[in-house]
Design a protein around this motif. Structure first.
Motif, PDB file in Angstrom:
ATOM      1  N   SER A 124       0.821  -1.215   0.000  1.00 10.59           N
ATOM      2  CA  SER A 124       0.000   0.000   0.000  1.00 10.59           C
ATOM      3  C   SER A 124       0.857   1.268   0.000  1.00 10.59           C
ATOM      4  CB  SER A 124      -0.931   0.011   1.211  1.00 10.59           C
ATOM      5  OG  SER A 124      -0.164   0.010   2.395  1.00 10.59           O
ATOM      6  N   LEU A 125       2.089   1.173   0.469  1.00 10.38           N
ATOM      7  CA  LEU A 125       2.942   2.362   0.543  1.00 10.38           C
ATOM      8  C   LEU A 125       3.827   2.553  -0.682  1.00 10.38           C
ATOM      9  CD1 LEU A 125       4.097   2.287   4.255  1.00 10.38           C
ATOM     10  CD2 LEU A 125       2.313   3.680   3.218  1.00 10.38           C
ATOM     11  N   PHE A 126       4.188   1.503  -1.357  1.00  6.41           N
ATOM     12  CA  PHE A 126       5.076   1.625  -2.513  1.00  6.41           C
ATOM     13  C   PHE A 126       4.315   1.257  -3.767  1.00  6.41           C
ATOM     14  CE2 PHE A 126       8.242   0.146  -5.555  1.00  6.41           C
ATOM     15  CZ  PHE A 126       9.110   1.214  -5.551  1.00  6.41           C
ATOM     16  N   GLY A 127       4.365   2.132  -4.766  1.00  5.65           N
ATOM     17  CA  GLY A 127       3.650   1.831  -5.992  1.00  5.65           C
ATOM     18  C   GLY A 127       3.823   2.900  -7.036  1.00  5.65           C
ATOM     19  N   VAL A 128       2.995   2.790  -8.043  1.00 10.01           N
ATOM     20  CA  VAL A 128       3.005   3.742  -9.150  1.00 10.01           C
ATOM     21  C   VAL A 128       1.629   4.388  -9.203  1.00 10.01           C
ATOM     22  CG1 VAL A 128       3.305   4.009 -11.645  1.00 10.01           C
ATOM     23  CG2 VAL A 128       4.650   2.300 -10.415  1.00 10.01           C
ATOM     24  N   TRP A 129       1.615   5.724  -9.168  1.00 10.85           N
ATOM     25  CA  TRP A 129       0.371   6.468  -9.213  1.00 10.85           C
ATOM     26  C   TRP A 129       0.370   7.381 -10.426  1.00 10.85           C
ATOM     27  CZ3 TRP A 129       2.948   5.462  -4.684  1.00 10.85           C
ATOM     28  CH2 TRP A 129       2.216   4.790  -3.693  1.00 10.85           C
ATOM     29  N   TYR A 130      -0.804   7.667 -10.939  1.00 12.12           N
ATOM     30  CA  TYR A 130      -0.890   8.673 -11.990  1.00 12.12           C
ATOM     31  C   TYR A 130      -1.751   9.807 -11.462  1.00 12.12           C
ATOM     32  CZ  TYR A 130      -5.420   6.584 -13.259  1.00 12.12           C
ATOM     33  OH  TYR A 130      -6.701   6.091 -13.238  1.00 12.12           O
ATOM     34  N   ALA A 131      -1.324  11.006 -11.834  1.00 10.73           N
ATOM     35  CA  ALA A 131      -1.995  12.201 -11.325  1.00 10.73           C
ATOM     36  C   ALA A 131      -3.263  12.469 -12.123  1.00 10.73           C
ATOM     37  CB  ALA A 131      -1.060  13.393 -11.399  1.00 10.73           C
ATOM     38  N   GLU A 132      -3.964  13.492 -11.681  1.00 11.30           N
ATOM     39  CA  GLU A 132      -5.233  13.869 -12.306  1.00 11.30           C
ATOM     40  C   GLU A 132      -5.041  14.078 -13.809  1.00 11.30           C
ATOM     41  OE1 GLU A 132      -8.444  17.452 -11.800  1.00 11.30           O
ATOM     42  OE2 GLU A 132      -7.015  17.049 -10.219  1.00 11.30           O
ATOM     43  N   HIS A 133      -5.953  13.586 -14.583  1.00  6.14           N
ATOM     44  CA  HIS A 133      -5.975  13.658 -16.042  1.00  6.14           C
ATOM     45  C   HIS A 133      -4.850  12.839 -16.680  1.00  6.14           C
ATOM     46  CE1 HIS A 133      -9.028  16.701 -15.635  1.00  6.14           C
ATOM     47  NE2 HIS A 133      -8.206  17.479 -14.947  1.00  6.14           N
ATOM     48  N   GLY A 134      -4.147  12.049 -15.914  1.00  7.04           N
ATOM     49  CA  GLY A 134      -3.127  11.163 -16.458  1.00  7.04           C
ATOM     50  C   GLY A 134      -1.921  11.868 -17.040  1.00  7.04           C
ATOM     51  N   ASN A 135      -1.610  13.081 -16.557  1.00 10.28           N
ATOM     52  CA  ASN A 135      -0.501  13.860 -17.106  1.00 10.28           C
ATOM     53  C   ASN A 135       0.864  13.469 -16.551  1.00 10.28           C
ATOM     54  OD1 ASN A 135      -2.176  15.348 -18.740  1.00 10.28           O
ATOM     55  ND2 ASN A 135      -2.531  16.916 -17.181  1.00 10.28           N
ATOM     56  N   SER A 136       0.908  12.787 -15.434  1.00 16.82           N
ATOM     57  CA  SER A 136       2.212  12.429 -14.879  1.00 16.82           C
ATOM     58  C   SER A 136       2.121  11.134 -14.089  1.00 16.82           C
ATOM     59  CB  SER A 136       2.731  13.557 -13.985  1.00 16.82           C
ATOM     60  OG  SER A 136       1.848  13.763 -12.908  1.00 16.82           O
ATOM     61  N   LEU A 137       3.249  10.478 -14.011  1.00 17.59           N
ATOM     62  CA  LEU A 137       3.378   9.247 -13.228  1.00 17.59           C
ATOM     63  C   LEU A 137       4.266   9.523 -12.033  1.00 17.59           C
ATOM     64  CD1 LEU A 137       3.990   6.529 -15.947  1.00 17.59           C
ATOM     65  CD2 LEU A 137       1.982   6.778 -14.515  1.00 17.59           C
TER      66      LEU A 137
END
Length: 182
Positions: A124-137
């Motif tokens: 739950s603490l380590f991962g890959v997230w994408y920001a709003e509108h998918g503009n950044s990882l």
């Protein structure tokens, strides 16, 4: 005699003596010798005719040099002696390349293996997230921005572990080969 004329005469005579091997091989030998001559000249301060003559003398006569190369190409003996002006330079390049491959290969492999272990230990603490509108990882140890969505990464750990282990193994094999040549 001008330095370029001395070099041209030497290489022309060498090419004549290399006529027993194929044209392609002879051209490669002449180009190799020419590059050795010019690199040896660039390593020395002055470029007087005496310097050129001493470099050509170290290579030997075109006949001797051609005989050594023909023997090397046809029989497979060691290349002719006298081509040592760049040995120290070549060894330095090889050592630098070895350390570059070692650092980058083991660094990337280690990072991927650690990322796989962190994903398994703290999913739950380590991962890959994408920001709003998918503009950044974002690759992070915790989700600091609550508007970001985690990318379902069920395969992140095994793929990262396999690729990291593969890179580590490949780097080990390449470094073992390079170590013999430095």
């Amino acid at each position: 005699m001008a330095r370029s004329k001395l070099i041209h005469n030497y290489l022309s005579e060498l090419e004549i003596y290399l006529s027993r091997i194929s044209e392609v091989q002879a051209l490669e030998v002449v180009q190799e010798i020419e590059s050795h001559i010019y690199e040896a000249l660039s390593l020395r301060e002055s470029s007087e005719n005496t310097e050129i003559k001493s470099i050509l003398a170290k290579l030997g006569t075109p006949r001797e040099l051609a005989a050594g190369y023909i023997e090397h190409i046809t029989i497979g003996v060691a290349p002719p002696k006298g081509l040592k002006p760049l040995l120290k330079f070549k060894k330095g390049v090889s050592r630098s390349f070895y350390y570059l491959v070692y650092t980058i290969g083991f660094g990337i492999g280690f990072i991927l293996v650690v990322a796989a272990m962190l994903k398994m230990i703290t999913p739950s603490l380590f991962g890959v997230w994408y920001a709003e509108h998918g503009n950044s990882l974002v690759v992070s140890f915790n989700q600091s921005d609550y508007s970001a969505q985690e990318i379902p990464a069920i395969w992140l750990a095994p793929i990262s572990a396999m690729i990291g282990t593969g890179i580590l193994y490949l780097t080990y094999k390449i470094c073992r080969i390079l170590k013999r040549h430095i």
